[in-house]
Design an enzyme around this catalytic site. Structure first.
Site, PDB file in Angstrom:
ATOM      1  N   ILE A   1       0.842  -1.207   0.000  1.00 49.30           N
ATOM      2  CA  ILE A   1       0.000   0.000   0.000  1.00 49.30           C
ATOM      3  C   ILE A   1       0.873   1.251   0.000  1.00 49.30           C
ATOM      4  CG2 ILE A   1      -1.894   1.225   1.144  1.00 49.30           C
ATOM      5  CD1 ILE A   1      -2.660  -1.455   2.465  1.00 49.30           C
TER       6      ILE A   1
ATOM      7  N   ALA B   1       4.381   1.439   7.938  1.00 48.14           N
ATOM      8  CA  ALA B   1       5.314   0.340   8.234  1.00 48.14           C
ATOM      9  C   ALA B   1       4.730  -0.617   9.258  1.00 48.14           C
ATOM     10  CB  ALA B   1       6.636   0.900   8.740  1.00 48.14           C
TER      11      ALA B   1
ATOM     12  N   THR C   1      -6.197  -1.235  10.354  1.00 52.25           N
ATOM     13  CA  THR C   1      -6.973  -2.285   9.678  1.00 52.25           C
ATOM     14  C   THR C   1      -8.333  -2.507  10.332  1.00 52.25           C
ATOM     15  OG1 THR C   1      -7.004  -4.696   9.411  1.00 52.25           O
ATOM     16  CG2 THR C   1      -5.583  -3.877  11.100  1.00 52.25           C
ATOM     17  N   ASP C   2      -9.251  -3.097   9.563  1.00 54.51           N
ATOM     18  CA  ASP C   2     -10.556  -3.474  10.127  1.00 54.51           C
ATOM     19  C   ASP C   2     -10.432  -4.678  11.070  1.00 54.51           C
ATOM     20  OD1 ASP C   2     -10.043  -5.464   8.213  1.00 54.51           O
ATOM     21  OD2 ASP C   2     -11.975  -5.270   7.180  1.00 54.51           O
ATOM     22  N   GLU C   3      -9.278  -5.386  10.995  1.00 51.59           N
ATOM     23  CA  GLU C   3      -9.158  -6.631  11.761  1.00 51.59           C
ATOM     24  C   GLU C   3      -9.123  -6.380  13.271  1.00 51.59           C
ATOM     25  OE1 GLU C   3      -6.559  -9.571  10.037  1.00 51.59           O
ATOM     26  OE2 GLU C   3      -6.748  -8.677   8.056  1.00 51.59           O
TER      27      GLU C   3
ATOM     28  N   TYR D   1      -1.427 -10.588  14.696  1.00 46.63           N
ATOM     29  CA  TYR D   1      -1.350  -9.398  13.827  1.00 46.63           C
ATOM     30  C   TYR D   1      -2.358  -8.340  14.272  1.00 46.63           C
ATOM     31  CZ  TYR D   1      -2.533  -6.392   9.869  1.00 46.63           C
ATOM     32  OH  TYR D   1      -2.830  -5.293   9.083  1.00 46.63           O
TER      33      TYR D   1
ATOM     34  N   LYS E   1      -1.819  -4.547  15.906  1.00 48.41           N
ATOM     35  CA  LYS E   1      -2.338  -3.319  15.284  1.00 48.41           C
ATOM     36  C   LYS E   1      -3.279  -2.598  16.259  1.00 48.41           C
ATOM     37  CE  LYS E   1      -1.820  -1.878  11.643  1.00 48.41           C
ATOM     38  NZ  LYS E   1      -0.770  -0.982  11.058  1.00 48.41           N
TER      39      LYS E   1
ATOM     40  N   PRO F   1      -5.754 -21.230  12.084  1.00 46.24           N
ATOM     41  CA  PRO F   1      -6.210 -21.212  13.480  1.00 46.24           C
ATOM     42  C   PRO F   1      -6.832 -19.851  13.828  1.00 46.24           C
ATOM     43  CG  PRO F   1      -3.896 -21.906  13.320  1.00 46.24           C
ATOM     44  CD  PRO F   1      -4.315 -21.437  11.951  1.00 46.24           C
TER      45      PRO F   1
HETATM   46  P1  NAD Z   1       3.371  -4.761   3.448  1.00 45.38           P
HETATM   47  O1  NAD Z   1       3.649  -5.941   4.309  1.00 45.38           O
HETATM   48  O2  NAD Z   1       3.210  -4.961   1.983  1.00 45.38           O
HETATM   49  O3  NAD Z   1       4.539  -3.677   3.622  1.00 45.38           O
HETATM   50  C1  NAD Z   1       5.042  -3.310   4.874  1.00 45.38           C
HETATM   51  C2  NAD Z   1       6.252  -2.391   4.630  1.00 45.38           C
HETATM   52  O4  NAD Z   1       6.754  -1.983   5.923  1.00 45.38           O
HETATM   53  C3  NAD Z   1       7.400  -3.084   3.898  1.00 45.38           C
HETATM   54  O5  NAD Z   1       7.913  -2.230   2.896  1.00 45.38           O
HETATM   55  C4  NAD Z   1       8.419  -3.326   4.994  1.00 45.38           C
HETATM   56  O6  NAD Z   1       9.770  -3.339   4.509  1.00 45.38           O
HETATM   57  C5  NAD Z   1       8.171  -2.140   5.927  1.00 45.38           C
HETATM   58  N1  NAD Z   1       8.593  -2.410   7.308  1.00 45.38           N
HETATM   59  C6  NAD Z   1       8.295  -3.502   8.062  1.00 45.38           C
HETATM   60  N2  NAD Z   1       8.887  -3.386   9.270  1.00 45.38           N
HETATM   61  C7  NAD Z   1       9.527  -2.192   9.292  1.00 45.38           C
HETATM   62  C8  NAD Z   1      10.292  -1.499  10.269  1.00 45.38           C
HETATM   63  N3  NAD Z   1      10.524  -2.019  11.482  1.00 45.38           N
HETATM   64  N4  NAD Z   1      10.796  -0.279   9.959  1.00 45.38           N
HETATM   65  C9  NAD Z   1      10.587   0.260   8.719  1.00 45.38           C
HETATM   66  N5  NAD Z   1       9.885  -0.361   7.767  1.00 45.38           N
HETATM   67  C10 NAD Z   1       9.359  -1.561   8.038  1.00 45.38           C
HETATM   68  O7  NAD Z   1       2.111  -4.058   4.085  1.00 45.38           O
HETATM   69  P2  NAD Z   1       0.831  -3.390   3.395  1.00 45.38           P
HETATM   70  O8  NAD Z   1      -0.106  -4.460   3.019  1.00 45.38           O
HETATM   71  O9  NAD Z   1       1.290  -2.414   2.392  1.00 45.38           O
HETATM   72  O10 NAD Z   1       0.198  -2.630   4.649  1.00 45.38           O
HETATM   73  C11 NAD Z   1       0.608  -1.308   4.981  1.00 45.38           C
HETATM   74  C12 NAD Z   1      -0.158  -0.840   6.202  1.00 45.38           C
HETATM   75  O11 NAD Z   1      -1.550  -0.875   5.937  1.00 45.38           O
HETATM   76  C13 NAD Z   1       0.052  -1.718   7.449  1.00 45.38           C
HETATM   77  O12 NAD Z   1       0.146  -0.888   8.573  1.00 45.38           O
HETATM   78  C14 NAD Z   1      -1.191  -2.582   7.491  1.00 45.38           C
HETATM   79  O13 NAD Z   1      -1.499  -2.960   8.813  1.00 45.38           O
HETATM   80  C15 NAD Z   1      -2.226  -1.641   6.919  1.00 45.38           C
HETATM   81  N6  NAD Z   1      -3.364  -2.294   6.247  1.00 45.38           N
HETATM   82  C16 NAD Z   1      -3.148  -3.228   5.270  1.00 45.38           C
HETATM   83  C17 NAD Z   1      -4.235  -3.804   4.619  1.00 45.38           C
HETATM   84  C18 NAD Z   1      -4.051  -4.808   3.513  1.00 45.38           C
HETATM   85  O14 NAD Z   1      -5.042  -5.374   3.022  1.00 45.38           O
HETATM   86  N7  NAD Z   1      -2.851  -5.062   3.036  1.00 45.38           N
HETATM   87  C19 NAD Z   1      -5.529  -3.424   4.969  1.00 45.38           C
HETATM   88  C20 NAD Z   1      -5.721  -2.462   5.968  1.00 45.38           C
HETATM   89  C21 NAD Z   1      -4.611  -1.900   6.592  1.00 45.38           C
HETATM   90  P1  TYD Z   2      -5.202 -12.686   3.433  1.00 44.47           P
HETATM   91  O1  TYD Z   2      -4.973 -12.190   2.048  1.00 44.47           O
HETATM   92  O2  TYD Z   2      -4.075 -13.362   4.149  1.00 44.47           O
HETATM   93  O3  TYD Z   2      -5.757 -11.437   4.280  1.00 44.47           O
HETATM   94  P2  TYD Z   2      -6.380 -11.396   5.795  1.00 44.47           P
HETATM   95  O4  TYD Z   2      -6.077 -12.668   6.484  1.00 44.47           O
HETATM   96  O5  TYD Z   2      -5.646 -10.250   6.377  1.00 44.47           O
HETATM   97  O6  TYD Z   2      -7.851 -11.155   5.610  1.00 44.47           O
HETATM   98  O7  TYD Z   2      -6.432 -13.707   3.416  1.00 44.47           O
HETATM   99  C1  TYD Z   2      -7.700 -13.313   2.929  1.00 44.47           C
HETATM  100  C2  TYD Z   2      -8.657 -14.457   3.176  1.00 44.47           C
HETATM  101  O8  TYD Z   2      -8.259 -15.560   2.362  1.00 44.47           O
HETATM  102  C3  TYD Z   2      -8.633 -14.958   4.602  1.00 44.47           C
HETATM  103  O9  TYD Z   2      -9.962 -15.347   4.972  1.00 44.47           O
HETATM  104  C4  TYD Z   2      -7.738 -16.183   4.548  1.00 44.47           C
HETATM  105  C5  TYD Z   2      -7.976 -16.720   3.155  1.00 44.47           C
HETATM  106  N1  TYD Z   2      -6.805 -17.396   2.520  1.00 44.47           N
HETATM  107  C6  TYD Z   2      -6.973 -18.653   1.933  1.00 44.47           C
HETATM  108  O10 TYD Z   2      -8.083 -19.228   1.938  1.00 44.47           O
HETATM  109  N2  TYD Z   2      -5.892 -19.247   1.351  1.00 44.47           N
HETATM  110  C7  TYD Z   2      -4.658 -18.667   1.331  1.00 44.47           C
HETATM  111  O11 TYD Z   2      -3.689 -19.270   0.806  1.00 44.47           O
HETATM  112  C8  TYD Z   2      -4.500 -17.356   1.915  1.00 44.47           C
HETATM  113  C9  TYD Z   2      -3.169 -16.666   1.922  1.00 44.47           C
HETATM  114  C10 TYD Z   2      -5.609 -16.764   2.501  1.00 44.47           C
END
Ligand code: NAD
Ligand code: TYD
Length: 360
Positions: free
Chosen positions: A19, A88, A140-142, A166, A170, A299
């Site tokens: 993101i 991050a 996150t919504d989680e 996780y 958060k 789990p």
């Molecule tokens: P991602 O795992 O793709 O990227 C995380 C980034 O943070 C990486 O570039 C990593 O190198 C950097 N990072 C990790 N630890 C670090 C540290 N100690 N110092 C500096 N940099 C560090 O994550 P994402 O999916 O892009 O998510 C970004 C943010 O958005 C997170 O805070 C996540 O909780 C939140 N978020 C993600 C989603 C989703 O669906 N991916 C949804 C809602 C919120």
């Molecule tokens: P994920 O992309 O890991 O996001 P989050 O757990 O943060 O919602 O998973 C999305 C949904 O898909 C979640 O219900 C778990 C499921 N999932 C699978 O069924 N198979 C997989 O290999 C992965 C990675 C996730």
């Protein structure tokens, strides 16, 4: 003689991740101010995501850890950002189940370090510069836990009830951010967003994993009965929402962000497979849905997430632009067009993770 004020830079953390990199690209395409990107480059961080802006004089990359307080303090003093946008984090639920340590370290201690240094920097600012400063925490919504089939969607006042290491880490970071507003008056904003998908997502997460497995004829692992529900938002819409909250959000407030797109996992998988049946009729296994393999459930697997986004829509006028159908199509096409990026991220550590999680 008076000089026009230069638009001030922002500090983004985790801008080399999924993101964060979409956000940096969108920011530089739409705003005049520059970006300093502080990223540790864990397995999830990839500078290749930002190749398009690497020679933009408004973009500066700093490799470093948000837990390194000296580095953060020095960056703030030297760059004098007008905002911190904090992405991050360790973000993969399955990894948090196998090894929660890094989640506690980065998500909780790292956010604490940033808050402390932001507070010290902000305290030293004066006048307009101090009034304009913002700390935007991306969450996150989680944190709200899991919904039953007929429960109303999460709103900003839903009780926190995180279920995975996780989401617990958060939630802890959200609480710290809240406390820094109430105790010290730090001008914070928090956004809680649903599941994102789109370009540059690391293929450990469901959607890119399904695309990669489908086109290479590997089994597509579906946890449990595949009936878990997520609310999916195209990443560019999330980035717009963050820019909107940063520009106009009320300090101390939290804003829920989502796509009003609740989809069962099995339906996500089948939608991708159907798109690939059209786009890649010569793949090793067609129809691609023949590759679906139900595997052991995660789990503590949360059953359903859904977001009530009334607040950001009515207060700030933000709305998603993509539907699930248009967003998925764009995403599938992006992965098909970007094989060098995929080959670049399928490294030794990626293979090791696949072996640990799926015995593949
Ligand atoms: P991602 O795992 O793709 O990227 C995380 C980034 O943070 C990486 O570039 C990593 O190198 C950097 N990072 C990790 N630890 C670090 C540290 N100690 N110092 C500096 N940099 C560090 O994550 P994402 O999916 O892009 O998510 C970004 C943010 O958005 C997170 O805070 C996540 O909780 C939140 N978020 C993600 C989603 C989703 O669906 N991916 C949804 C809602 C919120
Ligand atoms: P994920 O992309 O890991 O996001 P989050 O757990 O943060 O919602 O998973 C999305 C949904 O898909 C979640 O219900 C778990 C499921 N999932 C699978 O069924 N198979 C997989 O290999 C992965 C990675 C996730």
């Amino acid at each position: 003689m008076e000089f026009a004020m230069q638009p001030k830079t922002i500090l983004v953390t985790g801008g080399a991740g999924f993101i964060g990199s979409n956000f940096v690209l969108q920011w530089l395409a739409n705003e005049t101010a520059g970006v300093v990107n502080l990223d540790k480059l864990t397995y999830a961080g990839n500078p290749a995501n930002l190749a398009a802006v690497s020679s933009d004089p408004r973009y500066k990359f700093v490799q470093g850890d948000i837990c390194d307080r000296e580095l953060v303090a020095e960056l703030l003093i030297r760059q004098r950002p007008r905002a911190i946008v904090h992405f991050a984090a360790e973000t993969h639920v399955d990894r948090s189940i196998h090894g929660p340590d890094d989640f506690v370290r980065t998500n909780i201690n790292g956010t604490f370090s940033l808050l402390e240094e932001a507070r010290s920097y902000w305290t030293g600012l004066e006048g307009g510069e101090k009034d304009a400063f913002r700390f935007l925490h991306v969450s996150t919504d989680e944190v709200y836990g899991s919904l039953g089939t007929t429960d109303p969607a999460f709103s900003e006042s839903t009780r926190y009830s995180p279920n995975s290491p996780y989401s617990a880490s958060k939630a802890a970071s959200d609480h710290l951010v809240r406390a820094y507003f109430h105790t010290y008056g730090l001008p914070v904003l928090t956004t809680n967003c649903s599941n994102n998908y789109g370009p540059f997502q690391f293929p450990e997460k469901l959607i890119p994993l399904v695309i990669l497995h489908a086109i290479t004829g590997k089994p597509i692992p579906v946890y449990g009965d595949g009936q878990n529900v997520r609310d999916w938002l195209f990443v560019a819409d999330h980035c717009e929402a963050i820019r909107t909250v940063l520009a106009r959000g009320r300090i101390g407030e939290t804003y829920n962000i989502g796509g009003r797109n609740e989809v069962k996992n099995l339906d996500v998988v089948n939608t991708i497979c159907a798109a690939l049946d059209q786009l890649r009729p010569r793949d090793p296994v067609v129809p691609h849905s023949k590759l679906v393999k139900f595997v052991q459930d995660r789990p503590g697997h949360d059953r359903r997430y859904a977001m009530n986004t009334d607040k950001i829509e009515s207060e700030l006028g933000w709305r998603p632009q993509e539907t699930f159908e248009t967003g998925i199509r764009k995403t599938v096409e992006w992965y098909l067009d970007n094989d060098p990026w995929i080959q670049g991220v399928i490294s030794g550590s990626y293979r090791q993770w696949m072996a640990t999680q799926y015995s593949l």
